[in-house]
Scaffold this motif. Structure first.
Motif, PDB file in Angstrom:
ATOM      1  N   ASP A  56       0.838  -1.200   0.000  1.00 39.90           N
ATOM      2  CA  ASP A  56       0.000   0.000   0.000  1.00 39.90           C
ATOM      3  C   ASP A  56       0.875   1.253   0.000  1.00 39.90           C
ATOM      4  O   ASP A  56       0.585   2.219  -0.700  1.00 39.90           O
ATOM      5  N   VAL A  57       1.936   1.183   0.791  1.00 35.70           N
ATOM      6  CA  VAL A  57       2.856   2.310   0.880  1.00 35.70           C
ATOM      7  C   VAL A  57       4.288   1.792   0.824  1.00 35.70           C
ATOM      8  O   VAL A  57       4.632   0.841   1.539  1.00 35.70           O
ATOM      9  N   PRO A  67      -4.047  -0.198  10.214  1.00 31.88           N
ATOM     10  CA  PRO A  67      -3.434  -1.498  10.539  1.00 31.88           C
ATOM     11  C   PRO A  67      -3.582  -2.549   9.448  1.00 31.88           C
ATOM     12  O   PRO A  67      -2.827  -3.528   9.425  1.00 31.88           O
ATOM     13  N   GLU A  68      -4.525  -2.331   8.530  1.00 27.70           N
ATOM     14  CA  GLU A  68      -4.716  -3.293   7.442  1.00 27.70           C
ATOM     15  C   GLU A  68      -3.808  -2.999   6.240  1.00 27.70           C
ATOM     16  O   GLU A  68      -3.691  -3.812   5.314  1.00 27.70           O
ATOM     17  N   ALA A  69      -3.157  -1.842   6.252  1.00 23.86           N
ATOM     18  CA  ALA A  69      -2.305  -1.445   5.123  1.00 23.86           C
ATOM     19  C   ALA A  69      -0.897  -2.002   5.291  1.00 23.86           C
ATOM     20  O   ALA A  69      -0.362  -2.052   6.402  1.00 23.86           O
ATOM     21  N   ILE A  70      -0.294  -2.426   4.195  1.00 18.79           N
ATOM     22  CA  ILE A  70       1.076  -2.938   4.201  1.00 18.79           C
ATOM     23  C   ILE A  70       2.037  -1.791   3.874  1.00 18.79           C
ATOM     24  O   ILE A  70       1.940  -1.177   2.813  1.00 18.79           O
ATOM     25  N   ILE A  71       2.942  -1.525   4.801  1.00 18.74           N
ATOM     26  CA  ILE A  71       3.959  -0.478   4.597  1.00 18.74           C
ATOM     27  C   ILE A  71       5.303  -1.161   4.426  1.00 18.74           C
ATOM     28  O   ILE A  71       5.783  -1.844   5.340  1.00 18.74           O
ATOM     29  N   LEU A  72       5.892  -0.996   3.271  1.00 21.19           N
ATOM     30  CA  LEU A  72       7.171  -1.619   2.952  1.00 21.19           C
ATOM     31  C   LEU A  72       8.279  -0.571   3.095  1.00 21.19           C
ATOM     32  O   LEU A  72       8.227   0.466   2.439  1.00 21.19           O
ATOM     33  N   VAL A  73       9.270  -0.829   3.956  1.00 16.88           N
ATOM     34  CA  VAL A  73      10.389   0.084   4.140  1.00 16.88           C
ATOM     35  C   VAL A  73      11.616  -0.519   3.470  1.00 16.88           C
ATOM     36  O   VAL A  73      12.086  -1.590   3.870  1.00 16.88           O
ATOM     37  N   PRO A 132      -6.322   3.479  -6.130  1.00 13.77           N
ATOM     38  CA  PRO A 132      -6.205   2.092  -6.624  1.00 13.77           C
ATOM     39  C   PRO A 132      -4.741   1.694  -6.750  1.00 13.77           C
ATOM     40  O   PRO A 132      -3.865   2.544  -6.948  1.00 13.77           O
ATOM     41  N   ILE A 133      -4.477   0.402  -6.614  1.00 14.13           N
ATOM     42  CA  ILE A 133      -3.114  -0.092  -6.814  1.00 14.13           C
ATOM     43  C   ILE A 133      -3.009  -0.662  -8.221  1.00 14.13           C
ATOM     44  O   ILE A 133      -3.915  -1.342  -8.710  1.00 14.13           O
ATOM     45  N   GLN A 134      -1.927  -0.350  -8.891  1.00 11.73           N
ATOM     46  CA  GLN A 134      -1.747  -0.753 -10.283  1.00 11.73           C
ATOM     47  C   GLN A 134      -1.058  -2.115 -10.361  1.00 11.73           C
ATOM     48  O   GLN A 134      -0.182  -2.426  -9.564  1.00 11.73           O
ATOM     49  N   SER A 151       2.725   0.173  -5.734  1.00 13.30           N
ATOM     50  CA  SER A 151       2.252   0.771  -4.484  1.00 13.30           C
ATOM     51  C   SER A 151       1.202   1.839  -4.784  1.00 13.30           C
ATOM     52  O   SER A 151       1.132   2.376  -5.890  1.00 13.30           O
ATOM     53  N   ARG A 152       0.408   2.143  -3.765  1.00 13.26           N
ATOM     54  CA  ARG A 152      -0.536   3.257  -3.872  1.00 13.26           C
ATOM     55  C   ARG A 152       0.210   4.580  -3.663  1.00 13.26           C
ATOM     56  O   ARG A 152      -0.035   5.560  -4.356  1.00 13.26           O
ATOM     57  N   ILE A 153       1.123   4.577  -2.679  1.00 17.54           N
ATOM     58  CA  ILE A 153       1.888   5.772  -2.310  1.00 17.54           C
ATOM     59  C   ILE A 153       3.367   5.402  -2.243  1.00 17.54           C
ATOM     60  O   ILE A 153       3.735   4.356  -1.703  1.00 17.54           O
TER      61      ILE A 153
END
Length: 510
Positions: free
Chosen positions: A4-5, A26-32, A406-408, A188-190
């Motif tokens: 998601d991010v 909390p449902e969003a996946i944040i990838l660092v 939306p996510i592509q 990602s969305r963002i």
């Protein structure tokens, strides 16, 4: 490979943003994603602290605002300065609630230090390890969220764009998995750039080796607006070490504690240039030192700490004391040799108050961003504060809009990278040395426009030489590509500005 991010970088800007988004969604996946280990970067290196108005009797937001505007030579955005400084106490106590500790007195009150350009004591610190303390506690906080996922040794090479009639959006990133030597796409969305600065492009720097301008260069290639890249702040007190590129930083707080800057004859000379002497802003002190070195022909001037109370000095600056001792320098008996070194990038990717760039769904915070806070010269200890405030602003905006984005779907073709050969490695090393020889304090701040244009020609030549290796695009290739492209932007912007002997800066559109 979706998120998601995506957050690129794990310093204070990236981590504080990721934590706030993770807590709210909390449902969003944040990838660092980090190109090295997640604790490596400029945040960890920060010795000084955070500038915060806490003493409302002697100090005020208005005084901090005025100090920031003066340091920035009037080129800071007043609305941005007011926003950042007024949020400072709230952001500080947020850090404390997350477990970050700062030095306090016997009554439990936070100790406030003084640094150059500040009219009052307002620097909150953790000895001379403020950045490391913050980074450690932020990593611990981030680890408590199951929806924050770290991928170390993932080198982001480029942004993936979707171009429409009237706008361009960022829909993901191209990444080299350094451990598997694979090039993959992640959607990602963002996308949030928190990639830090570009100090490694310079002849001398206080920055770690990861500071290669990656975010600036990839945003520039994507067409994002970049501003004020010529405003590179040189820290006046880097510990001089012969034939060394990356120099150890002697914190601004040491001068605030009472250390003197002296020349080879032992004379204090800064008051010839500014009535504040050692407590003038970094640009003024750096310029004075450079002039003194030209006049004397010496390699360094010196920081004199011999008159300071030893126990208190050791208590406040244990890292600096130990580093000097390791080099055979005892602050109670010896002068510390110092020179200015590239320290902080005041310009960067142009963003608004929510850190949105000129490309949709692409955000930037921290040193890679140009927020309008610093103007031509950053006031000491305003950078960690800037990252906290702008990442807070960004998190609020992203949380409110994330579900509607939306996510592509991206094609997930995996390309295996070839290993770098010894010959290619030597070429990259030599090109970087050439780059460092070109990029100096004198080039930016004392040379004529003609010399800057010659430097630009040399940088273009280095870019062409590098492209001859483009058949094998490994992380080292991309790092050097980013460094050269960032250096070109710095020099291009420097050509469009004019400096005068009275230290006033006249701005031209960039």
């Amino acid at each position: 490979m979706k998120a998601d991010v995506i957050v690129i970088g794990s310093g204070i800007a990236g981590l504080s943003f990721a934590i706030k988004v993770a807590a709210a969604k909390p449902e969003a996946i944040i990838l660092v994603l980090t190109k090295s280990n997640n604790e490596v970067g400029n945040t960890t290196k920060a010795q000084g602290g955070i500038a915060v108005v806490l003493d409302k009797v002697r100090d005020s937001f208005e005084q901090h605002i005025e100090d920031t505007m003066k340091a920035g030579k009037g080129l800071s955005d007043p609305k941005v300065v007011k926003m950042v400084i007024s949020q400072a106490p709230e952001r500080l106590y947020e850090l404390i609630n997350w477990g970050t500790s700062f030095d306090a007195n016997e009554l439990g009150e936070l100790k406030l230090g003084l640094e150059g350009g500040h009219s009052q004591k307002r620097i909150v610190h953790h000895q001379d390890l403020t950045g490391k303390e913050m980074e450690t506690k932020l990593l611990q906080k981030a680890a408590s969220y199951s929806n924050i996922i770290f991928h170390d040794h993932y080198f982001v090479t480029d942004l993936i764009l979707k171009k429409e009639e009237s706008s361009t959006s960022c829909i993901g990133v191209k990444v080299i998995n350094r451990q598997k030597s694979e090039l993959v796409n992640i959607s990602s969305r963002i996308t949030f750039l928190a990639t830090g600065g570009s100090g490694r492009i310079f002849q001398n720097t206080t920055n770690p080796s990861v500071a290669t301008g990656d975010g600036i260069a990839m945003a520039h290639r994507a067409g994002a607006k970049i501003s004020n890249m010529n405003f590179i702040q040189f820290h006046p007190t880097a510990l001089y070490t012969k034939d060394q590129h990356s120099l150890f930083l002697i914190s601004e707080a040491v001068r605030g504690f009472g250390a003197h800057v002296v020349n080879h004859t032992g004379n204090r000379f800064l008051f010839k240039y500014n009535i504040k002497g050692e407590l003038a802003t970094r640009d003024i002190v750096s310029e004075a030192i450079i002039r003194e070195l030209k006049r004397s022909g010496r390699n360094s001037v010196f920081l004199d700490c011999r008159h300071l109370p030893p126990e208190a000095f050791i208590s406040n600056f244990p890292t600096i004391v130990q580093h000097c001792l390791d080099l055979g320098i005892n602050f109670q008996e010896d002068l510390l040799p110092i020179v200015p070194a590239a320290h902080y990038q005041c310009g960067g990717i142009q963003v608004d108050q929510f850190t949105r760039t000129s490309i949709n769904k692409l955000y930037a915070s921290g040193e890679c961003a140009h927020t309008g806070l610093h103007g031509a010269n950053r006031l000491a200890s305003n950078s960690l504060l800037e990252a906290l405030v702008f990442s807070h602003q960004a998190a609020n905006k992203v949380v409110s809009e994330l579900d509607s984005i939306p996510i592509q779907e991206l094609q997930q073709e995996v390309v295996h990278q070839n290993k770098e050969t010894g010959k290619e490695s030597d070429i990259l090393t030599n090109l970087e040395k050439d780059l460092n020889r070109i990029m100096s304090y004198n080039l930016l701040y004392t040379s004529e426009e003609k010399k800057k244009k010659k430097a630009l020609v040399k940088l273009r030549f280095l870019e062409e030489e590098l492209e001859k290796l483009s058949g094998n695009k490994n992380p080292e290739f991309f790092e050097l590509k980013n460094m050269i492209q960032t250096a070109i932007l710095v020099v291009q912007h420097a050509i469009k500005y004019k400096f005068f002997n009275n230290n006033e800066i006249f701005k031209y559109p960039v």
